[in-house]
Design a protein around this motif. Structure first.
Motif, mmCIF file in Angstrom:
data_model
loop_
_atom_site.group_PDB
_atom_site.id
_atom_site.type_symbol
_atom_site.label_atom_id
_atom_site.label_comp_id
_atom_site.label_asym_id
_atom_site.label_seq_id
_atom_site.Cartn_x
_atom_site.Cartn_y
_atom_site.Cartn_z
ATOM 1 N N VAL A 75 0.834 -1.197 0.000
ATOM 2 C CA VAL A 75 0.000 0.000 0.000
ATOM 3 C C VAL A 75 0.874 1.254 0.000
ATOM 4 O O VAL A 75 0.498 2.293 -0.532
ATOM 5 C CB VAL A 75 -0.985 -0.050 1.200
ATOM 6 N N ALA A 76 2.091 1.137 0.550
ATOM 7 C CA ALA A 76 3.028 2.270 0.570
ATOM 8 C C ALA A 76 3.810 2.405 -0.742
ATOM 9 O O ALA A 76 4.603 3.334 -0.894
ATOM 10 C CB ALA A 76 4.001 2.121 1.738
ATOM 11 N N GLY A 77 3.634 1.465 -1.690
ATOM 12 C CA GLY A 77 4.272 1.606 -2.996
ATOM 13 C C GLY A 77 5.655 0.985 -3.105
ATOM 14 O O GLY A 77 6.421 1.321 -4.020
ATOM 15 N N ASP A 80 6.343 -0.690 -6.476
ATOM 16 C CA ASP A 80 6.599 0.284 -7.543
ATOM 17 C C ASP A 80 8.073 0.711 -7.528
ATOM 18 O O ASP A 80 8.705 0.832 -8.587
ATOM 19 C CB ASP A 80 5.724 1.526 -7.361
ATOM 20 N N SER A 93 1.190 -2.975 -7.496
ATOM 21 C CA SER A 93 1.510 -1.548 -7.368
ATOM 22 C C SER A 93 0.672 -0.939 -6.253
ATOM 23 O O SER A 93 -0.339 -1.511 -5.823
ATOM 24 C CB SER A 93 1.163 -0.845 -8.679
ATOM 25 N N LYS A 94 1.093 0.232 -5.834
ATOM 26 C CA LYS A 94 0.333 0.996 -4.829
ATOM 27 C C LYS A 94 -1.128 1.173 -5.264
ATOM 28 O O LYS A 94 -2.047 0.983 -4.481
ATOM 29 C CB LYS A 94 1.023 2.356 -4.680
ATOM 30 N N ARG A 98 -4.783 -0.904 -3.544
ATOM 31 C CA ARG A 98 -5.962 -0.283 -2.920
ATOM 32 C C ARG A 98 -7.110 -1.275 -2.791
ATOM 33 O O ARG A 98 -8.031 -1.064 -2.010
ATOM 34 C CB ARG A 98 -6.426 0.937 -3.727
#
Ligand code: AMP
Ligand code: GLY
Length: 416
Positions: A75-77, A80, A93-94, A98
């Motif tokens: 969730v924090a990326g 990525d 990916s972030k 979601r």
């Protein structure tokens, strides 16, 4: 191939154990890991939530694959950041994470994709909350919109308790109560091709007989002898593939592990929640049964080549895992207590039973508790009864002051 695993729970220990058994893996690293993972992987004291630091570590190590275990870094990326450094990463990916990071977003994706789930309202004001609670009636299901480590959900007959939780959440999803048994079904996906794993069942409540508060999960088993043999195909067609297709259509493809938490209701299968990563403790039992080498499967998802993956192979054995938790879990757990008996399990019960570490840390020759869920004692056997017997025999050897575990994991399923 060199592999770096991010995280430090029993799920990551299970991932590392399977990766360490994969002949394609030449070196295994984990950040931050725990005492048990340190026995199969080299540990690095890197903050799992720091994408730049994770990408730097992966680059330094020459990692050919990074596997992100928990939801918070996704969730924090973090995935990525790793991909931006040119390294294949297993994990969404972030944007795609979601699906787990916001219950309201997940509901929107499901509505768009026609995926069956509980009817729900997203509420932000006391008026909306009261309206939604009145519309559905008891039992009330109230969910914090954001990440809450499995503890943001309240299911209760008590209107006052439901209302209080909803008001404390800020943005909240209030939904219809779903009856029937729960199933966790995981799928590995590269954003297009979806490969389902075997279903498992988790025990979310703290106490025997599904009493007490919700937890991150107190035990699990697989396979599910009582489930419809068509369950996996059915969920593939109605849930997993449509969800993956919808996220690709939105321009935010989901690659990694799509976890469908399902209720098998009298009116058919309904999604309770999605997670964007392997479940804990279900992973411990699903991977115990997976025969296909894990690294190649995860790399296929990271590289977008899952369509070339041969069909998965499974052991015939059943698997059971029992979580040993700290005193006072899921409230603020007591930590720092010595754990004894781990050597006895290794000497007496291996290879059919083994201990996967969750919240542990090493202090010289001693292993100390360092979190709410401390160990996930896992066993395999020709059927669930045998696997259960072995898991509980190993649990009985473990000494951790004030610890708790459920005594009824997989009991009903084993007894038919
Ligand atoms: P979640 O974090 O959404 O998985 O919710 C945690 C637990 O709360 C689930 O595993 C269920 O046991 C219960 N739960 C969540 N949603 C519902 C629902 N709509 N009906 C009944 N139980 C639910
Ligand atoms: N076992 C539940 C979860 O991983 O969320």
């Amino acid at each position: 191939m060199k592999v770096l695993v991010i995280g430090g729970g029993a799920r990551e220990h299970a991932l590392c154990r399977s990766l360490s058994l994969d002949p394609g893996v030449t070196a295994l690293h984990c950040a931050p890991g725990n005492a048990g993972i340190g026995e199969v992987a080299e540990l690095h004291p890197v903050d799992a939530l720091d994408g730049a630091a994770v990408a730097r570590l992966a680059t330094q190590l020459g990692a050919g694959l990074v596997v992100v275990g928990p939801e918070a870094p996704l969730v924090a990326g973090v995935a990525d950041a790793v991909r931006a450094a040119g390294i294949p990463c297993f994990g969404p990916s972030k944007e795609a994470a979601r699906l787990e990071g916001s219950k309201a977003f997940a509901k929107d994706v499901m509505a768009e994709a026609g995926v069956p789930t509980a009817r729900s309202y997203v509420c932000t004001t006391p008026e909306e909350i009261d309206g939604a609670l009145a519309a559905f009636g008891a039992p009330y299901v109230v969910k914090d919109d954001g990440l809450a480590a499995g503890k943001g959900v309240v299911v209760t007959e008590d209107l006052t308790a439901a209302r209080e939780h909803a008001l404390a959440c800020g943005r909240v999803v209030i939904e219809e109560f779903l009856d029937g048994p729960e199933v966790s079904l995981f799928a590995v996906t590269d954003g297009e091709t979806v490969v389902p794993l075997q279903p498992a069942q988790d025990f979310k409540r703290a106490l025997d007989g599904d009493a007490g508060p919700n937890t991150g999960g107190m035990g699990a088993y697989s396979p599910l002898p009582w489930a419809d043999p068509k369950l996996v195909d059915d969920v593939m067609d109605t849930v997993l593939q449509p969800t993956v297709d919808e996220l690709r259509r939105r321009g935010t493809p989901f690659s990694g592990l799509l976890y469908a938490g399902l209720a098998i209701t009298s009116r058919g299968v309904r999604v309770i929640e999605f997670n964007a990563r392997f479940g804990d403790p279900e992973t411990q039992v699903v991977l115990a049964r997976l025969r296909t080498p894990l690294a190649g499967l995860l790399l296929g998802a990271a590289n977008g080549t899952l369509d070339q993956q041969p069909p998965l192979q499974w052991h015939d054995d059943a698997a059971v895992t029992v979580v040993v938790a700290s005193y006072n879990y899921p409230d603020t757990p007591r930590t720092g207590d010595p754990i004894e008996g781990l050597d006895e399990v290794a000497a007496e019960d291996a290879p059919h039973a083994y201990v996967l570490h969750a919240g542990t840390k090493r202090d010289g020759d001693t292993v100390l508790s360092a979190g709410g869920r401390v160990l996930s004692v896992t066993a395999t056997g020709k059927d669930l009864g045998k696997a259960r017997e072995r898991a509980y025999r190993a649990v009985a050897r473990i000494r951790l002051d004030g610890s708790q575990h459920r005594t009824d994991i997989a009991r009903k399923a084993a007894e038919g």
